[in-house]
Enzyme design. Structure first.
Site, PDB file in Angstrom:
ATOM      1  N   LYS A  13       8.840  16.927  85.879  1.00  0.00           N
ATOM      2  CA  LYS A  13       9.355  16.326  84.643  1.00  0.00           C
ATOM      3  C   LYS A  13      10.258  17.307  83.886  1.00  0.00           C
ATOM      4  CE  LYS A  13       5.223  15.306  82.909  1.00  0.00           C
ATOM      5  NZ  LYS A  13       4.249  15.736  83.918  1.00  0.00           N
ATOM      6  N   ARG A  89       0.456   9.882  77.381  1.00  0.00           N
ATOM      7  CA  ARG A  89      -0.475  10.186  78.464  1.00  0.00           C
ATOM      8  C   ARG A  89      -1.691   9.266  78.441  1.00  0.00           C
ATOM      9  NH1 ARG A  89       1.418  15.922  78.972  1.00  0.00           N
ATOM     10  NH2 ARG A  89       0.558  16.759  80.888  1.00  0.00           N
ATOM     11  N   ARG A 128       4.086  27.775  90.356  1.00  0.00           N
ATOM     12  CA  ARG A 128       4.596  27.954  88.992  1.00  0.00           C
ATOM     13  C   ARG A 128       3.748  28.975  88.232  1.00  0.00           C
ATOM     14  NH1 ARG A 128       5.084  22.658  85.401  1.00  0.00           N
ATOM     15  NH2 ARG A 128       2.829  22.828  85.464  1.00  0.00           N
ATOM     16  N   ARG A 134       1.948  30.850  83.516  1.00  0.00           N
ATOM     17  CA  ARG A 134       1.422  29.771  82.661  1.00  0.00           C
ATOM     18  C   ARG A 134      -0.100  29.662  82.843  1.00  0.00           C
ATOM     19  NH1 ARG A 134       3.546  23.512  82.167  1.00  0.00           N
ATOM     20  NH2 ARG A 134       1.449  22.702  81.812  1.00  0.00           N
ATOM     21  N   ARG A 145      -6.890  18.940  85.471  1.00  0.00           N
ATOM     22  CA  ARG A 145      -5.709  18.223  84.980  1.00  0.00           C
ATOM     23  C   ARG A 145      -5.366  17.030  85.881  1.00  0.00           C
ATOM     24  NH1 ARG A 145      -1.911  23.055  85.057  1.00  0.00           N
ATOM     25  NH2 ARG A 145      -0.236  21.728  84.258  1.00  0.00           N
TER      26      ARG A 145
HETATM   27  P1  AMP Z   1       2.371  19.630  80.074  1.00  0.00           P
HETATM   28  O1  AMP Z   1       3.225  20.813  79.729  1.00  0.00           O
HETATM   29  O2  AMP Z   1       3.016  18.307  79.773  1.00  0.00           O
HETATM   30  O3  AMP Z   1       1.820  19.684  81.478  1.00  0.00           O
HETATM   31  O4  AMP Z   1       1.104  19.709  79.092  1.00  0.00           O
HETATM   32  C1  AMP Z   1       0.203  20.797  79.121  1.00  0.00           C
HETATM   33  C2  AMP Z   1      -1.082  20.443  78.402  1.00  0.00           C
HETATM   34  O5  AMP Z   1      -0.805  20.112  77.036  1.00  0.00           O
HETATM   35  C3  AMP Z   1      -1.831  19.220  78.944  1.00  0.00           C
HETATM   36  O6  AMP Z   1      -2.670  19.545  80.041  1.00  0.00           O
HETATM   37  C4  AMP Z   1      -2.614  18.757  77.719  1.00  0.00           C
HETATM   38  O7  AMP Z   1      -3.757  19.574  77.506  1.00  0.00           O
HETATM   39  C5  AMP Z   1      -1.633  19.044  76.582  1.00  0.00           C
HETATM   40  N1  AMP Z   1      -0.763  17.863  76.321  1.00  0.00           N
HETATM   41  C6  AMP Z   1       0.579  17.783  76.491  1.00  0.00           C
HETATM   42  N2  AMP Z   1       1.040  16.567  76.165  1.00  0.00           N
HETATM   43  C7  AMP Z   1      -0.035  15.850  75.767  1.00  0.00           C
HETATM   44  C8  AMP Z   1      -0.226  14.510  75.335  1.00  0.00           C
HETATM   45  N3  AMP Z   1       0.797  13.646  75.274  1.00  0.00           N
HETATM   46  N4  AMP Z   1      -1.494  14.132  75.004  1.00  0.00           N
HETATM   47  C9  AMP Z   1      -2.531  14.976  75.084  1.00  0.00           C
HETATM   48  N5  AMP Z   1      -2.432  16.238  75.504  1.00  0.00           N
HETATM   49  C10 AMP Z   1      -1.196  16.683  75.853  1.00  0.00           C
END
Ligand code: AMP
Length: 192
Positions: A13, A89, A128, A134, A145
């Site tokens: 993404k 999400r 990554r 990260r 996740r």
């Molecule tokens: P990402 O960078 O999109 O993979 O997000 C990393 C982490 O941030 C996720 O595993 C969640 O813990 C949190 N997170 C990001 N976006 C959301 C969302 N829309 N709703 C809830 N938690 C989120």
């Protein structure tokens, strides 16, 4: 044009968002990046978010929706369109996104779903993690996740298919080919 980039963790993404910004001049909102920035700045919100992110869990809907409302107000007011990366999400988040856009006189045009098998997602996230450090890209958190994705997030595919907004993209290919498919589909949508 307001679009959601949808897909499992590690589905590309972020990578595809960067290319879409260049081509269409859209504003990019990654909720994961917003949260990581709060963690880095050690804000109150960052402290709360870190607890969930480290556990591979989602930030509660109410909190996440308020954060997005805030970001939209501050960053996206005069923008011609937004790429939502990592939001929604959950089904309540999808409904909230609809309301947040509608109250600003806007609408969601398409949900681009990057479809990638789990074993490939795991490989990419491990990689990554090694490259960027990260924190949630470690084997244990990755498993959590992926579970969260399958249980809470993937029902959104059906949700958006019913609304004729879901565009399936084979995300298990070379970055440029994936991007070509996305732009072809978006151009079709724009021409509707
Ligand atoms: P990402 O960078 O999109 O993979 O997000 C990393 C982490 O941030 C996720 O595993 C969640 O813990 C949190 N997170 C990001 N976006 C959301 C969302 N829309 N709703 C809830 N938690 C989120």
């Amino acid at each position: 044009m307001n679009i959601v980039l949808f897909g499992g963790p590690g589905s590309g993404k972020g990578t595809q968002s960067e290319k879409l910004i260049d081509k269409y001049g859209l504003h990019h909102i990654s909720t994961g990046e917003v949260l990581r920035d709060h963690i880095k700045r050690e804000t109150d919100l960052g402290k709360i978010a870190k607890r969930y992110i480290d556990e591979g869990q989602l930030i509660p809907d109410d909190l996440m929706i308020n954060i997005l409302d805030d970001v939209l107000e501050k960053e996206a007011k005069d923008k011609p369109g937004v790429i939502f990366d990592g939001f929604p999400r959950t089904i309540p988040q999808a409904e909230a996104l609809n309301d947040l856009l509608r109250k600003r006189g806007k609408e969601l045009h398409a949900v681009v779903g990057l479809e990638v098998p789990d074993d490939e997602l795991v490989k990419r996230m491990i990689n990554r993690g090694k490259m960027t450090g990260r924190a949630d890209d470690n084997e244990e958190t990755i498993k959590k996740r992926l579970n969260v994705y399958h249980n809470q997030t993937s029902p959104l595919r059906e949700h958006y298919k019913k609304q004729n907004k879901y565009v399936a993209i084979d995300g298990n290919r070379e970055i440029g080919h994936i991007f070509d498919s996305i732009t072809k589909e978006l151009d079709k949508h724009a021409g509707k």
